[in-house]
Design an enzyme around this catalytic site. Sequence first.
Site, PDB file in Angstrom:
ATOM      1  N   VAL A  15      -9.556  28.382 -39.818  1.00 38.51           N
ATOM      2  CA  VAL A  15     -10.714  27.495 -39.888  1.00 38.51           C
ATOM      3  C   VAL A  15     -10.523  26.372 -38.876  1.00 38.51           C
ATOM      4  O   VAL A  15      -9.405  26.066 -38.468  1.00 38.51           O
ATOM      5  CB  VAL A  15     -10.910  26.907 -41.307  1.00 38.51           C
ATOM      6  CG1 VAL A  15     -11.266  27.997 -42.297  1.00 38.51           C
ATOM      7  CG2 VAL A  15      -9.684  26.157 -41.770  1.00 38.51           C
ATOM      8  N   CYS A  16     -11.646  25.767 -38.473  1.00 37.59           N
ATOM      9  CA  CYS A  16     -11.574  24.642 -37.543  1.00 37.59           C
ATOM     10  C   CYS A  16     -10.828  23.485 -38.205  1.00 37.59           C
ATOM     11  O   CYS A  16     -10.990  23.284 -39.396  1.00 37.59           O
ATOM     12  CB  CYS A  16     -12.984  24.191 -37.140  1.00 37.59           C
ATOM     13  SG  CYS A  16     -13.772  25.338 -36.000  1.00 37.59           S
ATOM     14  N   PRO A  17      -9.981  22.769 -37.497  1.00 40.64           N
ATOM     15  CA  PRO A  17      -9.788  22.814 -36.053  1.00 40.64           C
ATOM     16  C   PRO A  17      -8.697  23.785 -35.600  1.00 40.64           C
ATOM     17  O   PRO A  17      -8.410  23.872 -34.426  1.00 40.64           O
ATOM     18  CB  PRO A  17      -9.395  21.375 -35.717  1.00 40.64           C
ATOM     19  CG  PRO A  17      -8.576  20.953 -36.895  1.00 40.64           C
ATOM     20  CD  PRO A  17      -9.272  21.614 -38.087  1.00 40.64           C
ATOM     21  N   MET A  18      -8.079  24.512 -36.541  1.00 38.94           N
ATOM     22  CA  MET A  18      -6.963  25.391 -36.162  1.00 38.94           C
ATOM     23  C   MET A  18      -7.408  26.526 -35.243  1.00 38.94           C
ATOM     24  O   MET A  18      -6.605  27.028 -34.467  1.00 38.94           O
ATOM     25  CB  MET A  18      -6.269  25.956 -37.403  1.00 38.94           C
ATOM     26  CG  MET A  18      -5.491  24.904 -38.185  1.00 38.94           C
ATOM     27  SD  MET A  18      -4.351  23.914 -37.163  1.00 38.94           S
ATOM     28  CE  MET A  18      -3.178  25.147 -36.647  1.00 38.94           C
ATOM     29  N   THR A  19      -8.678  26.920 -35.294  1.00 38.14           N
ATOM     30  CA  THR A  19      -9.143  27.979 -34.404  1.00 38.14           C
ATOM     31  C   THR A  19      -8.943  27.560 -32.946  1.00 38.14           C
ATOM     32  O   THR A  19      -8.398  28.319 -32.150  1.00 38.14           O
ATOM     33  CB  THR A  19     -10.627  28.296 -34.666  1.00 38.14           C
ATOM     34  OG1 THR A  19     -11.382  27.090 -34.639  1.00 38.14           O
ATOM     35  CG2 THR A  19     -10.817  28.994 -35.991  1.00 38.14           C
TER      36      THR A  19
END
Length: 82
Positions: A15-19
């Site tokens: 999920v964002c921000p890990m993407t």
Amino acid sequence: MTEKPNYSLDITNEVCPMTFVKTKLLVERMASGEMVEVRLKGAEPLGNVPRSLAELGHEILSLTPEPGEGPAGIHRLVVCKK
């Protein structure tokens, strides 16, 4: 696109921000001219990851849905590091 990407990254379960973080970390390790294919899923990553990479100066070669996937389904993003 005729060349095969040098790297592949699957961020469909992130999920964002890990993407973007995971994609950016890989691109930073790549040499200029190398390509990565990123599998991503969901409206936010589909908008944010390509836009953020382009803002950093990298070339977005393609962004295409996988067969049978809807608008926010799994897509393949191919990026060339500049």
